[in-house]
Design a protein around this motif. Structure first.
Motif, PDB file in Angstrom:
ATOM      1  N   MET A  23       0.851  -1.192   0.000  1.00 33.11           N
ATOM      2  CA  MET A  23       0.000   0.000   0.000  1.00 33.11           C
ATOM      3  C   MET A  23       0.889   1.244   0.000  1.00 33.11           C
ATOM      4  SD  MET A  23      -2.964   1.067   2.711  1.00 33.11           S
ATOM      5  CE  MET A  23      -3.910   2.567   2.490  1.00 33.11           C
ATOM      6  N   VAL A  24       0.587   2.187  -0.863  1.00 35.12           N
ATOM      7  CA  VAL A  24       1.400   3.395  -1.005  1.00 35.12           C
ATOM      8  C   VAL A  24       1.219   4.281   0.218  1.00 35.12           C
ATOM      9  CG1 VAL A  24       1.754   5.499  -2.342  1.00 35.12           C
ATOM     10  CG2 VAL A  24       1.307   3.335  -3.512  1.00 35.12           C
ATOM     11  N   ARG A  25       2.331   4.735   0.754  1.00 33.19           N
ATOM     12  CA  ARG A  25       2.301   5.715   1.829  1.00 33.19           C
ATOM     13  C   ARG A  25       2.595   7.087   1.245  1.00 33.19           C
ATOM     14  NH1 ARG A  25       6.112   4.420   6.750  1.00 33.19           N
ATOM     15  NH2 ARG A  25       5.334   6.500   7.269  1.00 33.19           N
ATOM     16  N   TYR A  26       1.934   8.090   1.808  1.00 31.62           N
ATOM     17  CA  TYR A  26       2.134   9.453   1.328  1.00 31.62           C
ATOM     18  C   TYR A  26       2.749  10.383   2.374  1.00 31.62           C
ATOM     19  CZ  TYR A  26      -0.844   8.030  -2.566  1.00 31.62           C
ATOM     20  OH  TYR A  26      -1.368   7.379  -3.654  1.00 31.62           O
ATOM     21  N   VAL A  27       2.913   9.915   3.593  1.00 30.18           N
ATOM     22  CA  VAL A  27       3.446  10.749   4.658  1.00 30.18           C
ATOM     23  C   VAL A  27       4.496   9.974   5.438  1.00 30.18           C
ATOM     24  CG1 VAL A  27       2.913  12.217   6.643  1.00 30.18           C
ATOM     25  CG2 VAL A  27       1.191  11.888   4.862  1.00 30.18           C
ATOM     26  N   TYR A  28       5.659  10.607   5.684  1.00 29.25           N
ATOM     27  CA  TYR A  28       6.740   9.994   6.450  1.00 29.25           C
ATOM     28  C   TYR A  28       7.183  10.944   7.552  1.00 29.25           C
ATOM     29  CZ  TYR A  28       7.233   6.379   2.919  1.00 29.25           C
ATOM     30  OH  TYR A  28       6.999   5.322   2.084  1.00 29.25           O
ATOM     31  N   ASP A  29       7.425  10.398   8.724  1.00 28.32           N
ATOM     32  CA  ASP A  29       8.011  11.164   9.802  1.00 28.32           C
ATOM     33  C   ASP A  29       9.400  11.638   9.385  1.00 28.32           C
ATOM     34  OD1 ASP A  29       9.727  11.271  12.480  1.00 28.32           O
ATOM     35  OD2 ASP A  29       7.620  11.565  13.025  1.00 28.32           O
ATOM     36  N   VAL A  30       9.832  12.807   9.899  1.00 26.95           N
ATOM     37  CA  VAL A  30      11.146  13.304   9.500  1.00 26.95           C
ATOM     38  C   VAL A  30      12.273  12.386   9.982  1.00 26.95           C
ATOM     39  CG1 VAL A  30      10.459  15.724   9.349  1.00 26.95           C
ATOM     40  CG2 VAL A  30      11.308  14.808  11.532  1.00 26.95           C
ATOM     41  N   ALA A  31      11.983  11.517  10.956  1.00 31.35           N
ATOM     42  CA  ALA A  31      13.005  10.580  11.433  1.00 31.35           C
ATOM     43  C   ALA A  31      13.104   9.336  10.559  1.00 31.35           C
ATOM     44  CB  ALA A  31      12.712  10.168  12.878  1.00 31.35           C
ATOM     45  N   GLU A  32      12.192   9.168   9.604  1.00 28.96           N
ATOM     46  CA  GLU A  32      12.195   8.000   8.719  1.00 28.96           C
ATOM     47  C   GLU A  32      12.874   8.329   7.396  1.00 28.96           C
ATOM     48  OE1 GLU A  32       8.373   5.567   8.678  1.00 28.96           O
ATOM     49  OE2 GLU A  32       7.657   7.571   9.208  1.00 28.96           O
ATOM     50  N   GLU A  33      13.511   7.316   6.824  1.00 31.03           N
ATOM     51  CA  GLU A  33      14.006   7.438   5.451  1.00 31.03           C
ATOM     52  C   GLU A  33      13.346   6.348   4.630  1.00 31.03           C
ATOM     53  OE1 GLU A  33      18.084   7.458   2.773  1.00 31.03           O
ATOM     54  OE2 GLU A  33      18.190   7.643   4.944  1.00 31.03           O
ATOM     55  N   PRO A  34      12.518   6.685   3.666  1.00 28.03           N
ATOM     56  CA  PRO A  34      11.835   5.670   2.865  1.00 28.03           C
ATOM     57  C   PRO A  34      12.819   4.679   2.260  1.00 28.03           C
ATOM     58  CG  PRO A  34      10.945   7.823   2.389  1.00 28.03           C
ATOM     59  CD  PRO A  34      12.148   8.044   3.244  1.00 28.03           C
ATOM     60  N   GLY A  35      12.476   3.398   2.399  1.00 29.51           N
ATOM     61  CA  GLY A  35      13.307   2.362   1.808  1.00 29.51           C
ATOM     62  C   GLY A  35      14.434   1.886   2.688  1.00 29.51           C
ATOM     63  N   ASP A  36      14.565   2.450   3.936  1.00 27.88           N
ATOM     64  CA  ASP A  36      15.673   2.014   4.776  1.00 27.88           C
ATOM     65  C   ASP A  36      15.314   0.820   5.651  1.00 27.88           C
ATOM     66  OD1 ASP A  36      14.081   3.043   6.766  1.00 27.88           O
ATOM     67  OD2 ASP A  36      15.509   4.553   7.452  1.00 27.88           O
ATOM     68  N   GLY A  37      14.074   0.314   5.503  1.00 27.58           N
ATOM     69  CA  GLY A  37      13.673  -0.866   6.250  1.00 27.58           C
ATOM     70  C   GLY A  37      13.064  -0.558   7.599  1.00 27.58           C
ATOM     71  N   ARG A  38      13.072   0.704   8.024  1.00 28.75           N
ATOM     72  CA  ARG A  38      12.535   1.043   9.332  1.00 28.75           C
ATOM     73  C   ARG A  38      11.106   1.556   9.272  1.00 28.75           C
ATOM     74  NH1 ARG A  38      16.392   5.391  11.616  1.00 28.75           N
ATOM     75  NH2 ARG A  38      16.356   6.039   9.432  1.00 28.75           N
ATOM     76  N   ASP A  39      10.602   1.812   8.077  1.00 27.89           N
ATOM     77  CA  ASP A  39       9.293   2.457   7.975  1.00 27.89           C
ATOM     78  C   ASP A  39       8.143   1.476   7.860  1.00 27.89           C
ATOM     79  OD1 ASP A  39       9.647   1.552   5.402  1.00 27.89           O
ATOM     80  OD2 ASP A  39      10.029   3.526   4.551  1.00 27.89           O
ATOM     81  N   GLY A  40       8.421   0.184   7.770  1.00 31.68           N
ATOM     82  CA  GLY A  40       7.369  -0.818   7.792  1.00 31.68           C
ATOM     83  C   GLY A  40       6.743  -1.113   6.454  1.00 31.68           C
ATOM     84  N   SER A  41       6.945  -0.291   5.468  1.00 32.16           N
ATOM     85  CA  SER A  41       6.412  -0.554   4.134  1.00 32.16           C
ATOM     86  C   SER A  41       7.219   0.227   3.122  1.00 32.16           C
ATOM     87  CB  SER A  41       4.938  -0.142   4.043  1.00 32.16           C
ATOM     88  OG  SER A  41       4.802   1.241   4.196  1.00 32.16           O
ATOM     89  N   GLY A  42       7.327  -0.314   1.941  1.00 33.91           N
ATOM     90  CA  GLY A  42       8.128   0.340   0.915  1.00 33.91           C
ATOM     91  C   GLY A  42       7.375   1.442   0.221  1.00 33.91           C
ATOM     92  N   PRO A  43       8.061   2.485  -0.173  1.00 38.31           N
ATOM     93  CA  PRO A  43       7.442   3.551  -0.955  1.00 38.31           C
ATOM     94  C   PRO A  43       7.342   3.150  -2.415  1.00 38.31           C
ATOM     95  CG  PRO A  43       9.748   4.020  -0.628  1.00 38.31           C
ATOM     96  CD  PRO A  43       9.471   2.729   0.093  1.00 38.31           C
ATOM     97  N   PRO A  44       6.744   3.987  -3.267  1.00 41.45           N
ATOM     98  CA  PRO A  44       6.713   3.680  -4.691  1.00 41.45           C
ATOM     99  C   PRO A  44       8.124   3.428  -5.214  1.00 41.45           C
ATOM    100  CG  PRO A  44       5.340   5.576  -4.195  1.00 41.45           C
ATOM    101  CD  PRO A  44       6.088   5.246  -2.947  1.00 41.45           C
ATOM    102  N   GLY A  45       8.317   2.340  -5.874  1.00 42.78           N
ATOM    103  CA  GLY A  45       9.627   2.026  -6.410  1.00 42.78           C
ATOM    104  C   GLY A  45      10.446   1.107  -5.526  1.00 42.78           C
ATOM    105  N   GLY A  46       9.965   0.846  -4.280  1.00 38.76           N
ATOM    106  CA  GLY A  46      10.654  -0.098  -3.409  1.00 38.76           C
ATOM    107  C   GLY A  46      11.942   0.448  -2.846  1.00 38.76           C
TER     108      GLY A  46
END
Length: 382
Positions: free
Chosen positions: A1-24
């Motif tokens: 499921m696509v996420r549209y909002v990330y906490d500033v402490a998260e980096e999309p795709g680093d494995g800590r956010d629980g789900s991958g962004p568009p493009g994995g």
């Protein structure tokens, strides 16, 4: 499921956010979060103090521009992240007693002139401003913050000509024979706010919005829309930049350089932006927000004076600058705000081109010398 909002402490795709962004996992974080959102994540990883917040991705912008509406689920994500900010701060958006206020900053993968400018103090209204004041000693600060919001929101979101607001301010400054707004008192600022709201009503046919959540959502949508505006499109064409990935929007808890005499804002660099020599260069404005530093209406103090006024905050600033230069092995700089003696970093600049853009040719002076630095014209310190 696509996420549209990330906490500033998260980096999309680093494995800590629980789900991958568009493009994995191979996603470009700067493209998704914008340079401002990605920069905050990097600052946090280095241990620098950053106000809590979250970033709405450029993917949400692309959906908005393609359909004319925010993507399904975005409102729910915004509500969840806002609730998290409120819990962490112990304050609520729009609450009369000590309200939570927000800054809204658009940011693309690279700097694109013509985007919506930053909107500060989102969440203030006719009731919350009274709670922000709390005591007579804070009354001026509260109404100064409210007039900044009405002007910024009226201009950036509601489309009012900024010259109309500036005309109101200059008339009152002239009546009191003062050089700038820092010398106006709370009564003057209350008068300015009420006149600003009259300008909004006359020019748009609607009242300045009093619902804090409406303010937030409208500011995010206006930031998205600015990506497709003619100024930003013209710059992209001239610079050979693609229309994608769009613009991301970073929302953060407000920190107030205009709160009191122990607060202020500035820009600091690790090297002379002209000659390249090492040192601490830049300027500091007491009782001011970053937009005041950027506007050039007031001359910043040299950082040597900042060191005298607040040695602890200055020492922390020097430590942050050393950490940045050691990490990047290049000339670096930060825009910072001090709120009641606590220093916050708002963004960083890395490499000679970025530093030159950040200072916009200003003659930043070393902290050890007593000359005031030149004025900054770029909007980045906000």
């Amino acid at each position: 499921m696509v996420r549209y909002v990330y906490d500033v402490a998260e980096e999309p795709g680093d494995g800590r956010d629980g789900s991958g962004p568009p493009g994995g996992p191979g996603v470009d974080p700067v493209g998704l979060l914008g340079e401002k959102g990605a920069d905050l994540t990097g600052l946090l990883r280095l241990g620098l103090p950053v106000p809590a917040g979250f970033t709405v991705t450029s993917e949400a912008c692309r959906v908005f521009l393609a359909t004319g509406a925010p993507p399904p689920g975005l409102d729910a994500e915004l509500a969840a992240h806002l609730a998290r900010l409120e819990r962490a701060a112990g304050r609520r958006l729009g609450r009369v007693d000590d309200p939570l206020l927000l800054s809204v900053r658009p940011g693309a993968r690279v700097a694109v002139p013509g985007l919506m400018p930053t909107v500060l103090d989102v969440g203030l209204n006719d009731h919350a401003v009274l709670g922000l004041a709390g005591t007579p000693a804070r009354e001026r600060f509260a109404w100064d913050s409210y007039r900044r919001l009405v002007r910024a929101f009226g201009t950036a979101v509601m489309g009012v000509d900024p010259a109309l607001f500036d005309g109101v301010l200059h008339r009152i400054e002239d009546q009191h024979h003062v050089a700038d707004d820092s010398r106006l008192d709370a009564c003057d600022l209350i008068r300015i706010v009420e006149t600003y709201k009259d300008v909004v009503r006359e020019r748009t046919g609607e009242d300045f919005p009093q619902d804090p959540v409406e303010q937030l959502h409208r500011a995010v949508r206006a930031a998205f829309a600015s990506w497709a505006g003619e100024p930003a499109r013209l710059h992209r064409r001239r610079a050979g930049l693609p229309d994608e990935p769009g613009v991301a929007v970073t929302v953060q808890t407000m920190v107030f350089g205009n709160r009191d005499a122990a607060s202020g804002s500035g820009v600091a660099l690790t090297r002379d932006p002209v000659a390249g020599g090492p040192g601490v260069y830049g300027g500091y404005l007491p009782g001011a927000q970053g937009e005041d530093v950027a506007s050039g209406t007031r001359d910043p103090l040299p950082l040597a004076e900042f060191a005298r006024l607040d040695p602890d905050a200055y020492a922390a600033l020097c430590g942050h600058l050393r950490r940045l230069e050691e990490h990047h092995r290049d000339v670096c700089g930060v825009a910072f705000t001090v709120e009641r003696g606590r220093l916050w970093t708002l963004r960083s600049f890395v490499g000679e081109p970025a530093v030159r853009a950040a200072t916009a040719g200003a003659a930043a002076r070393p902290a050890a010398d007593g000359a005031a630095p030149g004025r900054t014209k770029d909007d980045r310190p906000d």
